[in-house]
Scaffold this motif. Structure first.
Motif, short mmCIF file in Angstrom:
data_model
loop_
_atom_site.label_atom_id
_atom_site.label_comp_id
_atom_site.label_asym_id
_atom_site.label_seq_id
_atom_site.Cartn_x
_atom_site.Cartn_y
_atom_site.Cartn_z
N PRO A 154 0.76 -1.23 0.06
CA PRO A 154 0.02 0.05 0.05
C PRO A 154 0.83 1.27 0.00
O PRO A 154 0.37 2.15 -0.83
N LYS A 155 2.06 1.24 0.91
CA LYS A 155 2.84 2.29 0.64
C LYS A 155 3.50 2.76 -0.61
O LYS A 155 3.45 4.00 -1.04
N VAL A 156 4.02 1.78 -1.20
CA VAL A 156 4.44 2.10 -2.56
C VAL A 156 3.29 2.53 -3.61
O VAL A 156 3.37 3.32 -4.54
N PHE A 157 2.11 1.67 -3.48
CA PHE A 157 0.88 2.17 -4.68
C PHE A 157 0.71 3.67 -4.26
O PHE A 157 0.29 4.27 -5.17
N ASP A 158 0.56 4.17 -2.84
CA ASP A 158 0.13 5.54 -2.69
C ASP A 158 1.19 6.29 -3.28
O ASP A 158 0.91 7.33 -3.84
N ALA A 159 2.47 6.00 -3.23
CA ALA A 159 3.43 6.83 -3.49
C ALA A 159 3.50 6.79 -5.27
O ALA A 159 3.74 8.02 -5.95
N LEU A 160 3.10 5.82 -5.98
CA LEU A 160 2.98 5.73 -7.16
C LEU A 160 1.80 6.68 -7.80
O LEU A 160 2.06 7.42 -8.76
N VAL A 161 0.57 6.50 -7.36
CA VAL A 161 -0.47 7.10 -7.56
C VAL A 161 -0.25 8.80 -7.11
O VAL A 161 -0.56 9.69 -8.11
N ARG A 162 0.58 9.11 -6.11
CA ARG A 162 1.01 10.55 -5.80
C ARG A 162 1.79 11.03 -7.22
O ARG A 162 1.69 12.18 -7.85
N ARG A 163 2.80 10.31 -7.55
CA ARG A 163 3.66 10.51 -8.65
C ARG A 163 2.87 10.76 -9.91
O ARG A 163 3.28 11.58 -10.72
N ILE A 164 1.96 9.93 -10.09
CA ILE A 164 1.09 10.02 -11.45
C ILE A 164 0.43 11.33 -11.29
O ILE A 164 0.30 11.94 -12.53
N LYS A 165 -0.20 11.45 -10.47
CA LYS A 165 -1.01 12.83 -10.14
C LYS A 165 -0.34 14.06 -10.18
O LYS A 165 -0.73 15.13 -10.77
N GLN A 166 0.87 14.04 -9.79
CA GLN A 166 1.70 15.15 -9.97
C GLN A 166 2.43 15.37 -11.36
O GLN A 166 3.08 16.14 -11.42
N GLY A 167 2.22 14.40 -12.25
CA GLY A 167 2.88 14.29 -13.65
C GLY A 167 4.10 14.05 -13.73
O GLY A 167 4.83 14.10 -14.61
N GLU A 168 4.66 13.32 -12.75
CA GLU A 168 6.19 12.95 -12.60
C GLU A 168 6.52 11.84 -13.58
O GLU A 168 7.67 11.33 -13.78
N LEU A 169 5.51 10.90 -14.09
CA LEU A 169 5.47 9.66 -14.63
C LEU A 169 5.27 9.90 -16.19
O LEU A 169 5.09 8.88 -16.84
N ASN A 170 4.72 11.08 -16.70
CA ASN A 170 4.38 11.42 -18.02
C ASN A 170 5.40 10.90 -19.06
O ASN A 170 6.46 11.43 -18.64
#
Length: 63
Positions: A46-62
């Motif tokens: 869950p911790k890694v999933f939360d970090a992944l979602v946060r980075r996606i929402k912030q546009g860091e993984l586009n």
């Protein structure tokens, strides 16, 4: 053991784009391709999933 309840992303379409589903598992989050639900899935904490979602929402993984 009961089967997990998979939820499709609101960004997924019926035209074959970005089809992602997630499920809460006892100690992890499952991620799979909704077009191929019988294939293997990714299981992350869950911790890694939360970090992944946060980075996606912030546009860091586009791309």
């Amino acid at each position: 053991m009961s089967c997990p309840t998979w939820r499709k992303s609101s960004h997924s379409t019926n035209q074959g784009g970005e089809c992602v589903e997630v499920a809460s598992l006892p100690e992890a989050i499952g991620v799979r391709d909704s077009k191929n639900p019988d294939a293997d899935n990714l299981t992350i904490s869950p911790k890694v999933f939360d970090a992944l979602v946060r980075r996606i929402k912030q546009g860091e993984l586009n791309a």
